[in-house]
Enzyme design. Structure first.
Site, short mmCIF file in Angstrom:
data_model
loop_
_atom_site.label_atom_id
_atom_site.label_comp_id
_atom_site.label_asym_id
_atom_site.label_seq_id
_atom_site.Cartn_x
_atom_site.Cartn_y
_atom_site.Cartn_z
N ARG A 236 97.90 17.97 26.38
CA ARG A 236 98.75 18.93 26.72
C ARG A 236 100.25 17.91 27.17
O ARG A 236 101.31 18.17 27.06
CB ARG A 236 98.53 19.36 28.31
N ASP B 136 110.26 22.96 39.96
CA ASP B 136 109.79 21.75 40.29
C ASP B 136 108.38 21.57 39.83
O ASP B 136 107.82 22.45 39.05
CB ASP B 136 110.13 21.62 41.71
N ALA B 137 107.81 20.85 40.39
CA ALA B 137 106.47 20.30 39.99
C ALA B 137 105.20 21.07 40.48
O ALA B 137 103.99 21.19 39.91
CB ALA B 137 105.95 18.71 40.22
N ASP C 108 105.76 27.90 41.25
CA ASP C 108 106.78 28.71 41.96
C ASP C 108 107.16 28.41 43.36
O ASP C 108 107.32 29.18 44.09
CB ASP C 108 105.81 30.35 41.94
N ASN D 256 113.50 29.49 36.49
CA ASN D 256 112.77 30.68 35.91
C ASN D 256 112.63 31.76 36.93
O ASN D 256 112.97 31.47 38.11
CB ASN D 256 111.08 29.95 36.19
N THR D 257 112.13 32.94 36.58
CA THR D 257 111.96 34.20 37.40
C THR D 257 110.61 34.35 37.48
O THR D 257 109.62 33.78 37.14
CB THR D 257 112.36 35.42 36.60
N HIS D 258 110.36 34.98 38.76
CA HIS D 258 109.00 35.22 39.28
C HIS D 258 108.99 36.79 39.84
O HIS D 258 110.12 37.02 40.64
CB HIS D 258 108.50 34.27 40.17
#
Length: 203
Positions: free
Chosen positions: A66, A142-143, A146, A108-110
């Site tokens: 990965r 971030d890491a 969400d 990003n969206t959630h």
């Protein structure tokens, strides 16, 4: 200066299309310069190709680890020199290399009002919990999962007879509008991340 966007996709590309439509107006302040994906044969890539945009596809299974995929995906994205990277239904978590390169510039969206109902099933979890209001969030990645600083949120009421599918569709409609509005604001006004707070406007 026009904000350069690289949009990452994994599916049908409705958020990508909303951004492409918005960017057609020079006053919006941003342009999509490339579209990246983690799988081929998806509708989002067809949308990008119809718009004449360069695309790139890197599948996780084609890499030994990965981390190798993350490094390659970072390089492929960086070639297009984005000012902002937008996850538009991109279903892979960013790795250390990607965040080191694009931290603070990857959003990003959630489909829930974070920090409530993080993870893969925001609409389902909200409905199961019995909340009366849920919604969507745009955040700086971030890491964590969400957990990034929140740029924007929109509320969506939950109906008594809602199904997960019906609720999710209304959330997605709100999400598209929120994404377009907030990316445009970021393009025109700029933004800074100060701890948990995102502030629009030049510092």
């Amino acid at each position: 200066m026009t904000l350069r966007l690289v949009v990452l996709v994994s599916g049908s590309g409705t958020n990508l299309q909303a951004l492409l439509d918005a960017c057609a107006d020079p006053a919006y302040g941003a342009e999509v310069v490339a579209v990246g994906a983690d799988r081929d044969g998806i509708l989002a890539l067809e949308r990008a190709e119809r718009a004449g945009l360069p695309t790139y596809v890197l599948r996780v299974k084609d890499y030994a680890t990965r981390a190798d995929w993350d490094a390659a995906f970072t390089q492929a994205t960086a070639r297009h020199e984005p000012d902002l990277v937008v996850s538009a239904g991109f279903m892979k978590l960013a790795g250390e290399t990607f965040l080191a390169r694009f931290g603070g510039r990857y959003v990003n969206t959630h489909p829930a009002l974070l920090p409530s109902f993080p993870g893969m099933h925001g609409a389902r979890d909200a409905l199961a919990y019995g909340v009366k209001v849920t919604g969507c969030t745009l955040f700086v990645v971030d890491a964590g999962v969400d957990t990034g600083a929140i740029m924007a949120q929109r509320a969506v009421e939950v109906a008594d007879d809602d199904t997960v599918e019906a609720l999710h569709e209304r959330i997605k409609t709100a999400e598209r509008a929120m994404l377009v509005e907030t990316v445009g604001r970021a393009a025109r006004d700029g933004f800074t991340v100060e701890g948990r707070r995102v502030r629009f406007g030049q510092p």
